[in-house]
Motif scaffolding. Structure first.
Motif, PDB file in Angstrom:
ATOM      1  N   VAL A  69       0.797  -1.230   0.000  1.00 33.05           N
ATOM      2  CA  VAL A  69       0.000   0.000   0.000  1.00 33.05           C
ATOM      3  C   VAL A  69       0.826   1.275   0.000  1.00 33.05           C
ATOM      4  O   VAL A  69       0.335   2.329  -0.421  1.00 33.05           O
ATOM      5  CB  VAL A  69      -0.977   0.039   1.193  1.00 33.05           C
ATOM      6  N   MET A  70       2.076   1.233   0.448  1.00 32.95           N
ATOM      7  CA  MET A  70       2.842   2.472   0.534  1.00 32.95           C
ATOM      8  C   MET A  70       3.179   3.037  -0.839  1.00 32.95           C
ATOM      9  O   MET A  70       3.570   4.198  -0.948  1.00 32.95           O
ATOM     10  CB  MET A  70       4.106   2.256   1.372  1.00 32.95           C
ATOM     11  N   THR A  71       3.020   2.244  -1.879  1.00 32.88           N
ATOM     12  CA  THR A  71       3.225   2.752  -3.243  1.00 32.88           C
ATOM     13  C   THR A  71       1.899   3.104  -3.923  1.00 32.88           C
ATOM     14  O   THR A  71       1.901   3.524  -5.075  1.00 32.88           O
ATOM     15  CB  THR A  71       3.974   1.724  -4.099  1.00 32.88           C
ATOM     16  N   ALA A  72       0.806   2.948  -3.207  1.00 31.92           N
ATOM     17  CA  ALA A  72      -0.517   3.202  -3.792  1.00 31.92           C
ATOM     18  C   ALA A  72      -0.834   4.688  -3.769  1.00 31.92           C
ATOM     19  O   ALA A  72      -0.420   5.420  -2.860  1.00 31.92           O
ATOM     20  CB  ALA A  72      -1.584   2.444  -3.021  1.00 31.92           C
ATOM     21  N   PRO A  73      -1.607   5.160  -4.763  1.00 33.18           N
ATOM     22  CA  PRO A  73      -2.090   6.549  -4.703  1.00 33.18           C
ATOM     23  C   PRO A  73      -3.045   6.725  -3.531  1.00 33.18           C
ATOM     24  O   PRO A  73      -3.575   5.754  -2.979  1.00 33.18           O
ATOM     25  CB  PRO A  73      -2.805   6.723  -6.045  1.00 33.18           C
ATOM     26  N   GLY A  74      -3.264   7.973  -3.146  1.00 28.82           N
ATOM     27  CA  GLY A  74      -4.120   8.236  -1.999  1.00 28.82           C
ATOM     28  C   GLY A  74      -5.559   7.822  -2.212  1.00 28.82           C
ATOM     29  O   GLY A  74      -6.234   7.399  -1.271  1.00 28.82           O
ATOM     30  N   ASP A  75      -6.042   7.941  -3.436  1.00 28.83           N
ATOM     31  CA  ASP A  75      -7.436   7.616  -3.734  1.00 28.83           C
ATOM     32  C   ASP A  75      -7.466   6.685  -4.952  1.00 28.83           C
ATOM     33  O   ASP A  75      -7.219   7.116  -6.072  1.00 28.83           O
ATOM     34  CB  ASP A  75      -8.224   8.886  -4.027  1.00 28.83           C
ATOM     35  N   ILE A  76      -7.752   5.419  -4.720  1.00 26.54           N
ATOM     36  CA  ILE A  76      -7.826   4.465  -5.838  1.00 26.54           C
ATOM     37  C   ILE A  76      -9.263   4.202  -6.275  1.00 26.54           C
ATOM     38  O   ILE A  76      -9.502   3.400  -7.179  1.00 26.54           O
ATOM     39  CB  ILE A  76      -7.130   3.127  -5.486  1.00 26.54           C
ATOM     40  N   ARG A  77     -10.206   4.883  -5.668  1.00 21.04           N
ATOM     41  CA  ARG A  77     -11.607   4.624  -5.995  1.00 21.04           C
ATOM     42  C   ARG A  77     -11.955   4.907  -7.461  1.00 21.04           C
ATOM     43  O   ARG A  77     -12.632   4.076  -8.086  1.00 21.04           O
ATOM     44  CB  ARG A  77     -12.519   5.407  -5.047  1.00 21.04           C
ATOM     45  N   ALA A 119      -2.333   2.486   8.907  1.00 23.40           N
ATOM     46  CA  ALA A 119      -3.362   3.457   8.547  1.00 23.40           C
ATOM     47  C   ALA A 119      -3.610   3.468   7.039  1.00 23.40           C
ATOM     48  O   ALA A 119      -4.758   3.573   6.594  1.00 23.40           O
ATOM     49  CB  ALA A 119      -2.953   4.851   9.029  1.00 23.40           C
ATOM     50  N   LYS A 120      -2.544   3.341   6.236  1.00 25.54           N
ATOM     51  CA  LYS A 120      -2.707   3.321   4.778  1.00 25.54           C
ATOM     52  C   LYS A 120      -3.436   2.047   4.351  1.00 25.54           C
ATOM     53  O   LYS A 120      -4.291   2.079   3.463  1.00 25.54           O
ATOM     54  CB  LYS A 120      -1.339   3.413   4.104  1.00 25.54           C
ATOM     55  N   GLN A 121      -3.105   0.925   4.974  1.00 26.72           N
ATOM     56  CA  GLN A 121      -3.823  -0.317   4.670  1.00 26.72           C
ATOM     57  C   GLN A 121      -5.310  -0.157   4.971  1.00 26.72           C
ATOM     58  O   GLN A 121      -6.163  -0.544   4.154  1.00 26.72           O
ATOM     59  CB  GLN A 121      -3.252  -1.478   5.496  1.00 26.72           C
ATOM     60  N   ALA A 122      -5.619   0.392   6.128  1.00 27.81           N
ATOM     61  CA  ALA A 122      -7.022   0.551   6.521  1.00 27.81           C
ATOM     62  C   ALA A 122      -7.753   1.468   5.548  1.00 27.81           C
ATOM     63  O   ALA A 122      -8.906   1.193   5.164  1.00 27.81           O
ATOM     64  CB  ALA A 122      -7.109   1.105   7.938  1.00 27.81           C
ATOM     65  N   ASP A 123      -7.094   2.547   5.131  1.00 28.70           N
ATOM     66  CA  ASP A 123      -7.724   3.491   4.215  1.00 28.70           C
ATOM     67  C   ASP A 123      -8.031   2.833   2.877  1.00 28.70           C
ATOM     68  O   ASP A 123      -9.139   2.983   2.343  1.00 28.70           O
ATOM     69  CB  ASP A 123      -6.813   4.700   4.025  1.00 28.70           C
ATOM     70  N   LEU A 124      -7.070   2.090   2.327  1.00 31.40           N
ATOM     71  CA  LEU A 124      -7.311   1.451   1.031  1.00 31.40           C
ATOM     72  C   LEU A 124      -8.322   0.318   1.137  1.00 31.40           C
ATOM     73  O   LEU A 124      -9.125   0.106   0.216  1.00 31.40           O
ATOM     74  CB  LEU A 124      -5.989   0.940   0.438  1.00 31.40           C
ATOM     75  N   PHE A 125      -8.315  -0.409   2.237  1.00 33.68           N
ATOM     76  CA  PHE A 125      -9.320  -1.453   2.452  1.00 33.68           C
ATOM     77  C   PHE A 125     -10.712  -0.825   2.454  1.00 33.68           C
ATOM     78  O   PHE A 125     -11.637  -1.321   1.778  1.00 33.68           O
ATOM     79  CB  PHE A 125      -9.037  -2.158   3.776  1.00 33.68           C
ATOM     80  N   ARG A 126     -10.857   0.277   3.162  1.00 31.73           N
ATOM     81  CA  ARG A 126     -12.151   0.954   3.229  1.00 31.73           C
ATOM     82  C   ARG A 126     -12.574   1.448   1.848  1.00 31.73           C
ATOM     83  O   ARG A 126     -13.759   1.365   1.482  1.00 31.73           O
ATOM     84  CB  ARG A 126     -12.066   2.122   4.209  1.00 31.73           C
ATOM     85  N   GLN A 127     -11.621   1.936   1.063  1.00 30.93           N
ATOM     86  CA  GLN A 127     -11.955   2.398  -0.286  1.00 30.93           C
ATOM     87  C   GLN A 127     -12.475   1.250  -1.154  1.00 30.93           C
ATOM     88  O   GLN A 127     -13.440   1.416  -1.912  1.00 30.93           O
ATOM     89  CB  GLN A 127     -10.725   3.037  -0.940  1.00 30.93           C
TER      90      GLN A 127
END
Length: 280
Positions: A69-77, A119-127
């Motif tokens: 996830v650390m290489t993921a953009p902030g919003d992948i939705r 926190a980044k994992q949780a954010d992307l999971f939620r997205q």
């Protein structure tokens, strides 16, 4: 021959690059009639879709793996919404939480790095869950050493999104919590390992219509291939052990697990029926 599906295969990995048509052919010869290819980031999502376009019996799951996830953009939705428009995309994932290798396991990292990672994992999971709810899709969930946090994040969506907790290696009580949320578990070649009795015990307690079979290839090849590269054809060996554990025939196991997969991956059932109409 009883037919089965491989509901979690990383066909886009380099391990299969030189012989993907042969891998698909061997799966079909073993009675593995449908394969669900799983992505781990946006680029691999595109590759999985490309493979699904090339092979009629391959389908795609698109998303971002929690370990990267650390290489993921902030919003992948927006990207998930666009990718999910493809008719052969049957779910989002694999997504979830993985605390097995935290940043502090490497020199120089601090507890703050661990918290940022989680926190980044949780954010992307939620997205993923938000987009899945919006598009009426389900999620393939990866969970490792993060059970309570995973369930806590998933539970608010459980009335709109079903999850399959893939490569399931937890106990019977955890399985019952997941099934109680309306979700599923999925079993890999670990089921066949000599030291996999705890997995077999969990399977024995899992209702016949509440689990799926998968390889997670190229990983976790079942006995007698343990230690070698895994591939979708090896669902046959996993199914043989699963049938023994459940005290069912291969035909009963086939009917139950394939039906469960088609209900979970809604588009898989739709495309299958449309293909049958076209070919009839």
């Amino acid at each position: 021959m009883s037919v089965f599906y491989d509901t979690h295969a990383h066909l886009n990995y380099p391990d299969f690059a030189d012989e993907l048509p042969q891998v698909i052919e061997r799966a079909q010869a073993a009675g593995i009639t449908k394969i669900v290819g799983i992505a781990t980031d946006l680029e691999s999502s595109k590759r999985v879709i490309d493979i699904a376009e090339r092979f009629a019996n391959v389908f795609a799951v698109v998303g971002w793996h929690p370990s990267d996830v650390m290489t993921a953009p902030g919003d992948i939705r927006p990207a998930l919404r666009e990718l999910a428009q493809h008719p052969k995309v049957v779910a989002l994932g694999e997504t979830g939480l993985d605390y097995h290798r935290l940043p502090t396991q490497k020199p120089g990292a601090t507890p703050a790095d661990d918290e940022a990672y989680k926190a980044k994992q949780a954010d992307l999971f939620r997205q993923h869950l938000e987009v899945a709810a919006e598009l009426n899709l389900n999620c393939v969930i990866h969970q490792r050493d993060a059970l309570e946090d995973t369930l806590s994040l998933f539970q608010p969506f459980a009335d709109r999104v079903r999850g399959v907790f893939h490569c399931f290696a937890n106990d019977t009580a955890t399985m019952r919590r997941i099934v109680g949320l309306g979700s599923l578990v999925s079993f890999t070649g670990i089921l066949t390992f000599k030291n996999g009795q705890n997995i077999r015990d969990t399977l024995a307690a899992t209702p016949l219509d509440q689990f799926k079979l998968e390889t997670d290839c190229p990983f976790l090849a079942p006995v007698p291939y343990r230690g070698k590269r895994c591939e979708p054809a090896y669902v046959k060996e996993i199914a043989a052990v699963a049938a023994q554990v459940k005290g069912s025939s291969l035909e009963e196991l086939s009917a139950a697990t394939c039906r469960t997969a088609e209900i979970f991956f809604k588009r898989l059932s739709y495309i299958s029926s449309e293909s049958s109409k076209t070919s009839s």
